[in-house]
Design an enzyme around this catalytic site. Structure first.
Site, mmCIF file in Angstrom:
data_model
loop_
_atom_site.group_PDB
_atom_site.id
_atom_site.type_symbol
_atom_site.label_atom_id
_atom_site.label_comp_id
_atom_site.label_asym_id
_atom_site.label_seq_id
_atom_site.Cartn_x
_atom_site.Cartn_y
_atom_site.Cartn_z
ATOM 1 N N GLU A 256 -12.581 100.695 -8.484
ATOM 2 C CA GLU A 256 -13.779 100.864 -9.299
ATOM 3 C C GLU A 256 -14.668 101.975 -8.748
ATOM 4 O OE1 GLU A 256 -17.543 98.163 -10.947
ATOM 5 O OE2 GLU A 256 -16.439 97.531 -9.169
ATOM 6 N N GLU B 90 -18.773 87.198 -7.683
ATOM 7 C CA GLU B 90 -18.245 88.147 -8.663
ATOM 8 C C GLU B 90 -18.326 89.523 -8.018
ATOM 9 O OE1 GLU B 90 -19.727 90.566 -12.414
ATOM 10 O OE2 GLU B 90 -20.245 88.436 -12.519
ATOM 11 N N GLY C 43 -19.664 91.235 -0.889
ATOM 12 C CA GLY C 43 -19.263 89.888 -1.248
ATOM 13 C C GLY C 43 -18.222 89.322 -0.312
ATOM 14 N N GLY D 273 -22.004 91.313 -6.880
ATOM 15 C CA GLY D 273 -22.218 92.576 -6.190
ATOM 16 C C GLY D 273 -20.908 93.244 -5.832
ATOM 17 N N CYS E 1 -20.586 95.397 -14.951
ATOM 18 C CA CYS E 1 -19.427 94.933 -14.187
ATOM 19 C C CYS E 1 -18.155 94.937 -15.026
ATOM 20 C CB CYS E 1 -19.691 93.537 -13.632
ATOM 21 S SG CYS E 1 -20.257 92.351 -14.868
#
Length: 528
Positions: A392, A257, A238, A233, A294
């Protein structure tokens, strides 16, 4: 707040549990109530039941049977599973059919891994009085109950029946899954199928269970009987869970991750020789799944000038412009995507080559179209507001950073955090020391290095590593491929233990035929 004491089930409460709704991401409308959020007592019961079922998973043949039965049950209900997942994700039946095939494949692969036994890493060192060494035998064993957090962008392969669950069960660890709120009906359906598979393999159904709700996830990480966590996530979510796992009186492993920019470097020679091909490939990669992978390439370092530079940018924009508008996984992600692109496009020096925007369609009023931004690489090489472009942005957008020379390229790469992937597009004749040096420079940045291809698409294979330096992941382990099983295991050594008291895998005659290393010499296992 982070107490690890396992709560006893308290008295029943009359307050109603919060409903869990299935929502259509194409329209934002609620479809149906499918569950209720788990209370602390519900989480406690689920974890305790899972812990109570752990002993049954010690039987390796039954574990393998469970994994194969899970694949069979999912395939038997394929139409229902795909329809449920599409209704809650808008990813489309063809994409989800491929994801289901990937999911059942990895379940069967882990069944084969369990049967082969090499993951146990058996080592036997017989006693050697001359060295003062006692008889020592080592094997790996499961940690205990694993909490799995389902991912939004893969309602099958990284959710209830996904790689975290498959690898944990293969390791002999029961699983409690925290459902993702984007696909609760799919999670309920898959959980029923996995529990039925457990029963068909002669195992307790509680080797797999499901809870819903934000607070349930926190309670799951804090529970004293939870032994490890698998998460896919956001960095924010996370990291918060990672810190809870680390702050427990008895910290537990947290395999998360998180975020990844997945940088791509296009060399001047590659741009000169393959501009149109690279541009089309990039567009296909960052718009795949509407940019919700991802490993989406979010930053592309391209030559600022020279042969092919303009052609490459034109090819990216034209190909991305032809990509159909599509909804994101939920309304929250849609808002974050559109505002994130607007914020980046407003930075000084940023050029919007293709404007990402809302583009309603007849069947998907919440659809968006992809975008392409461009910026001088020099603006990314120093502190300042342009650092936002090195974060991101989840969804179908990529940033072209135009570098003038190798110094600018190196300066941008030096500012990058850890990533899942790093990609280089070379010319056909770039195979010398300069090319090798560029790849060596990328190794500290990523867990997977790609040459003349694209990072979207993560093969389920023994050599795959899906992870990377923080914030790509919180550990050095992979979440895809055979190596994923190692996350849920710990080694145990037996010293001077009589044969009859040892696990069968450690007996001298190797009755189960597992591969081992004995007195420093590898011994192959029994062929199957």
């Amino acid at each position: 707040m982070t107490t690890e004491t396992a709560p006893a089930a308290g008295p029943a409460t009359t307050a109603p549990a919060a409903p869990v709704w299935s929502t259509d991401p194409r329209t934002g409308e609620r479809r149906a109530q499918v569950a209720v959020e788990a209370r602390p007592s519900d989480v406690d019961r689920a974890v305790r039941a899972a812990a109570g079922a752990a002993h049954a998973l010690a039987d390796r043949p039954r574990r393998a049977a469970l994994l194969r039965a899970a694949a069979d049950h999912l395939e038997g209900a394929a139409d229902e599973v795909i329809a449920a997942a599409d209704a809650e994700s808008a990813l489309g039946a063809p994409r989800l059919a491929g994801e289901l095939a990937r999911t059942t494949y990895q379940l069967r692969e882990f069944a084969a891994i369990v049967e082969e036994g090499g993951y146990l890493d058996v080592v036997i060192d017989h006693a050697d009085p001359a060295l003062g060494r006692p008889d020592l035998r080592r094997i790996r064993t499961g940690l205990g109950v694993v909490a799995v957090f389902a991912a939004s962008n893969f309602p099958l392969a990284f959710s209830v029946p996904g790689g975290d669950t498959a690898s944990a069960l293969a390791a002999g660890c029961p699983v409690v899954v925290k459902a993702h709120p984007d696909h609760p009906a799919t999670a309920e359906l898959c959980t029923r199928l996995l529990r039925a598979a457990a029963a068909s393999a002669g195992l307790p159904e509680d080797v797999v269970s499901l809870v819903h709700g934000f607070d349930a996830g926190l309670a799951l990480v804090r529970h004293a009987l939870t032994a490890a966590v698998g998460f896919t996530g956001s960095v924010r979510g996370g990291r918060a869970l990672h810190d809870i796992a680390a702050a427990r009186p008895r910290p537990i492993p947290f395999h998360g991750e998180l975020g990844s920019l997945n940088p791509v470097v296009v060399t001047p020679a590659a741009a000169a020789g393959r501009a149109a091909e690279i541009g089309a490939g990039l567009a296909a990669s960052f718009t795949l799944g509407n940019g919700q992978f991802c490993v989406k390439p979010g930053l592309v370092l391209t030559p600022a000038a020279g042969t092919g530079a303009g052609e490459l940018e034109k090819a990216v924009v034209e190909a991305a412009g032809r990509a159909p508008a599509a909804p994101l996984l939920d309304s929250r992600m849609r808002v974050a995507f559109l505002s994130g692109v607007r914020e980046r496009a407003a930075l000084a020096g940023v050029e919007e080559l293709l404007a990402a925007a809302e583009e309603p369609t007849a069947t998907a009023p919440l659809a968006v179209r992809p975008g392409v931004l461009a910026v001088p690489a020099a603006l990314l090489a120093a502190d300042g507001p342009h650092a936002l472009l090195l974060e991101e942005c989840f969804g179908p957008v990529t940033v072209l950073a135009r570098y003038r020379d190798q110094a600018e390229l190196a300066a941008v790469l030096a500012r990058l955090d850890g990533n899942l992937t790093a990609t280089v597009q070379f010319a056909a004749d770039e195979r010398g020391e300069d090319a090798a040096a560029l790849l060596r420079g990328l190794v500290p940045l990523a867990g997977r290095i790609v040459v003349d291809g694209w990072p979207t698409g993560v093969a389920v294979a023994p050599a795959m590593h899906h992870g990377g330096p923080y914030p790509a992941s919180t550990s050095t382990s992979t979440s895809v491929g055979a190596g994923a099983i190692a996350r849920w295991l710990r080694p145990v050594s037996y010293q001077a233990v009589p044969q009859e008291l040892l696990p069968a895998e450690l007996h001298d005659d190797n009755p189960l035929g597992v591969p081992r290393r004995v007195d420093g010499h590898p011994q192959p296992g029994r062929s199957r």
